[in-house]
Design a protein around this motif. Structure first.
Motif, PDB file in Angstrom:
ATOM      1  N   ILE A 213      12.239 -11.611   6.868  1.00  0.00           N
ATOM      2  CA  ILE A 213      12.862 -12.926   6.811  1.00  0.00           C
ATOM      3  C   ILE A 213      14.266 -12.845   7.415  1.00  0.00           C
ATOM      4  O   ILE A 213      14.856 -11.764   7.516  1.00  0.00           O
ATOM      5  CB  ILE A 213      12.895 -13.450   5.366  1.00  0.00           C
ATOM      6  N   PRO A 214      14.827 -13.988   7.833  1.00  0.00           N
ATOM      7  CA  PRO A 214      16.112 -13.945   8.542  1.00  0.00           C
ATOM      8  C   PRO A 214      17.230 -13.238   7.793  1.00  0.00           C
ATOM      9  O   PRO A 214      18.020 -12.503   8.401  1.00  0.00           O
ATOM     10  CB  PRO A 214      16.421 -15.431   8.762  1.00  0.00           C
ATOM     11  N   SER A 215      17.339 -13.439   6.475  1.00  0.00           N
ATOM     12  CA  SER A 215      18.427 -12.782   5.740  1.00  0.00           C
ATOM     13  C   SER A 215      18.280 -11.273   5.763  1.00  0.00           C
ATOM     14  O   SER A 215      19.275 -10.539   5.812  1.00  0.00           O
ATOM     15  CB  SER A 215      18.485 -13.292   4.298  1.00  0.00           C
ATOM     16  N   HIS A 216      17.043 -10.771   5.758  1.00  0.00           N
ATOM     17  CA  HIS A 216      16.824  -9.326   5.834  1.00  0.00           C
ATOM     18  C   HIS A 216      17.113  -8.811   7.243  1.00  0.00           C
ATOM     19  O   HIS A 216      17.607  -7.686   7.416  1.00  0.00           O
ATOM     20  CB  HIS A 216      15.398  -8.985   5.418  1.00  0.00           C
ATOM     21  N   ILE A 217      16.802  -9.625   8.253  1.00  0.00           N
ATOM     22  CA  ILE A 217      17.152  -9.243   9.626  1.00  0.00           C
ATOM     23  C   ILE A 217      18.663  -9.086   9.750  1.00  0.00           C
ATOM     24  O   ILE A 217      19.157  -8.111  10.348  1.00  0.00           O
ATOM     25  CB  ILE A 217      16.639 -10.300  10.628  1.00  0.00           C
ATOM     26  N   ARG A 218      19.415 -10.025   9.186  1.00  0.00           N
ATOM     27  CA  ARG A 218      20.879  -9.930   9.260  1.00  0.00           C
ATOM     28  C   ARG A 218      21.379  -8.655   8.572  1.00  0.00           C
ATOM     29  O   ARG A 218      22.297  -7.999   9.061  1.00  0.00           O
ATOM     30  CB  ARG A 218      21.510 -11.174   8.643  1.00  0.00           C
ATOM     31  N   ARG A 219      20.782  -8.309   7.427  1.00  0.00           N
ATOM     32  CA  ARG A 219      21.187  -7.077   6.738  1.00  0.00           C
ATOM     33  C   ARG A 219      20.875  -5.855   7.592  1.00  0.00           C
ATOM     34  O   ARG A 219      21.670  -4.903   7.664  1.00  0.00           O
ATOM     35  CB  ARG A 219      20.468  -6.966   5.399  1.00  0.00           C
TER      36      ARG A 219
ATOM     37  N   ALA B 119      23.867 -14.379  16.900  1.00  0.00           N
ATOM     38  CA  ALA B 119      25.216 -14.940  16.985  1.00  0.00           C
ATOM     39  C   ALA B 119      25.905 -14.928  15.621  1.00  0.00           C
ATOM     40  O   ALA B 119      27.089 -14.577  15.511  1.00  0.00           O
ATOM     41  CB  ALA B 119      25.153 -16.359  17.535  1.00  0.00           C
ATOM     42  N   GLN B 120      25.179 -15.296  14.573  1.00  0.00           N
ATOM     43  CA  GLN B 120      25.766 -15.336  13.234  1.00  0.00           C
ATOM     44  C   GLN B 120      26.155 -13.933  12.757  1.00  0.00           C
ATOM     45  O   GLN B 120      27.225 -13.742  12.156  1.00  0.00           O
ATOM     46  CB  GLN B 120      24.788 -15.980  12.252  1.00  0.00           C
ATOM     47  N   THR B 121      25.283 -12.954  13.029  1.00  0.00           N
ATOM     48  CA  THR B 121      25.572 -11.594  12.575  1.00  0.00           C
ATOM     49  C   THR B 121      26.766 -11.020  13.319  1.00  0.00           C
ATOM     50  O   THR B 121      27.642 -10.383  12.721  1.00  0.00           O
ATOM     51  CB  THR B 121      24.349 -10.689  12.770  1.00  0.00           C
ATOM     52  N   ALA B 122      26.819 -11.230  14.634  1.00  0.00           N
ATOM     53  CA  ALA B 122      27.958 -10.741  15.407  1.00  0.00           C
ATOM     54  C   ALA B 122      29.262 -11.351  14.893  1.00  0.00           C
ATOM     55  O   ALA B 122      30.265 -10.655  14.722  1.00  0.00           O
ATOM     56  CB  ALA B 122      27.765 -11.057  16.883  1.00  0.00           C
ATOM     57  N   ALA B 123      29.242 -12.655  14.622  1.00  0.00           N
ATOM     58  CA  ALA B 123      30.440 -13.322  14.117  1.00  0.00           C
ATOM     59  C   ALA B 123      30.850 -12.768  12.758  1.00  0.00           C
ATOM     60  O   ALA B 123      32.044 -12.565  12.496  1.00  0.00           O
ATOM     61  CB  ALA B 123      30.207 -14.823  14.037  1.00  0.00           C
ATOM     62  N   SER B 124      29.867 -12.514  11.886  1.00  0.00           N
ATOM     63  CA  SER B 124      30.186 -12.010  10.547  1.00  0.00           C
ATOM     64  C   SER B 124      30.798 -10.612  10.590  1.00  0.00           C
ATOM     65  O   SER B 124      31.553 -10.235   9.701  1.00  0.00           O
ATOM     66  CB  SER B 124      28.933 -12.004   9.672  1.00  0.00           C
TER      67      SER B 124
ATOM     68  N   LEU C  38      22.597  -1.560  11.792  1.00  0.00           N
ATOM     69  CA  LEU C  38      22.300  -0.969  13.092  1.00  0.00           C
ATOM     70  C   LEU C  38      23.385  -1.198  14.142  1.00  0.00           C
ATOM     71  O   LEU C  38      23.621  -0.335  14.989  1.00  0.00           O
ATOM     72  CB  LEU C  38      20.965  -1.517  13.605  1.00  0.00           C
ATOM     73  N   LEU C  39      24.043  -2.346  14.108  1.00  0.00           N
ATOM     74  CA  LEU C  39      25.032  -2.636  15.149  1.00  0.00           C
ATOM     75  C   LEU C  39      26.237  -1.686  15.098  1.00  0.00           C
ATOM     76  O   LEU C  39      26.669  -1.194  16.152  1.00  0.00           O
ATOM     77  CB  LEU C  39      25.485  -4.096  15.061  1.00  0.00           C
TER      78      LEU C  39
END
Length: 327
Positions: A2-8, A35-40, A13-14
């Motif tokens: 799910i998207p929230s797990h992808i962000r985690r 985009a949201q993860t990079a910004a966070s 990884l980044l």
């Protein structure tokens, strides 16, 4: 995932500069998650549509310098300093020669004389082969250079995003009522429009523009397809006949309290956006008159909208009375 797990996962990884490939059906929100993860993480983002590139675009142009030798001049869209994410979107839709040009950039962090700065990570995304999108089979040598993550739509993740993005409340309420229509894509059906998180965002934007009632249904069909448009159009009629929210707050003990699920979802969505410490006494009294699951939904929406609501005495009293169901 799910998207929230992808962000985690990306948050892990980044920073270690591990190349990642995000797979998912059309419209599921791959680009927005990146985009949201990079910004966070406080990272710059360079978004490159790989499908629009020619193989020579990545390498750059040759130039003869003062030493009489040919040197390659890297394109301006490749970073030279700082920290960030180099996002190759639709990579597997790019021609095989373009994908091959990415080999060295992804594995060695270099392209000829160009070197990707240490603070940058390569991330790519694309549709799956079974999605009937334009794709080229990814060579195994390139695939083996990525960690592969597959995204699926998830209602609660989408609701959290949609609320922050000020999506129209009637769209959120409808999808809570009909969650299977958040993303209803069948690659075997030749439909030009179908429901996805992206196309529901189109619907929200169109509704904000107050479309002519005579063309509203056709606009909905053009965004989410016939079936979803007809259902949503019927729901809009229900939404527009709801009790006035100001009247509910003025007299929560006498205002109509719907029990039909569609109407109950709708009124909870509308009232949740009006939450504040000042309105919580009225909201908790009204929530007590709704079927218990919708009372819980209203309170969760209220706290999501304004976290101060959870600190009020009226909320605490409601939570004590509903401790068995409110988690």
């Amino acid at each position: 995932m799910i998207p929230s797990h992808i962000r985690r996962a990306l948050t892990t990884l980044l920073p270690i500069r591990q190349p990642v490939f995000l797979w998912g059906p059309p419209g599921v929100g791959k680009s927005q998650i990146v985009a949201q993860t990079a910004a966070s993480l406080g990272l710059d983002l360079i978004d490159i549509r790989a499908v629009l590139l020619d193989p020579v675009d990545l390498r750059g142009l040759p130039q003869i310098d003062a030493d009489g030798r040919t040197h390659w001049r890297a394109p301006a869209f490749l970073p030279v300093q700082g920290q960030g994410v180099l996002f190759l979107d639709e990579l597997n839709a790019a021609p095989p020669l373009v994908q091959a040009a990415c080999y060295q950039l992804i594995l060695d962090r270099a392209l000829g004389e160009y070197r990707l700065p240490d603070g940058w990570t390569v991330l790519a995304a694309g549709n799956r082969e079974q999605d009937r999108a334009v794709t080229h089979r990814m060579p195994s040598a390139l695939a083996n250079r990525f960690v592969h993550l597959e995204i699926e739509a998830h209602l609660e993740d989408w609701v959290a995003w949609a609320t922050c993005a000020a999506m129209r409340p009637e769209v959120i309420a409808f999808l809570r009522f009909r969650p299977s229509l958040l993303h209803d894509f069948d690659p075997a059906v030749a439909s030009r429009a179908f429901p996805t998180p992206r196309s529901w965002e189109f619907v929200s934007t169109m509704l904000a523009g107050s479309p002519d009632p005579d063309v509203e249904l056709e606009l909905l069909r053009g965004a989410v397809g016939d079936g979803a448009a007809l259902e949503f159009s019927g729901y809009l009629k229900l939404w527009r006949e709801l009790p006035d929210t100001d009247a509910v707050l003025a007299d929560p003990d006498a205002a109509p309290a719907p029990v039909e699920p569609g109407a109950a979802y709708a009124i909870c969505e509308a009232l949740g956006r009006m939450a504040s410490p000042e309105t919580m006494p009225a909201l908790t009294r009204y929530a007590a008159r709704l079927p218990v699951e919708f009372g819980v939904l209203l309170m969760r929406d209220a706290v999501r909208h304004d976290s101060r609501a959870a600190q009020t005495e009226s909320f605490a009293a409601w939570a004590r009375d509903n401790a068995a169901v409110f988690v």
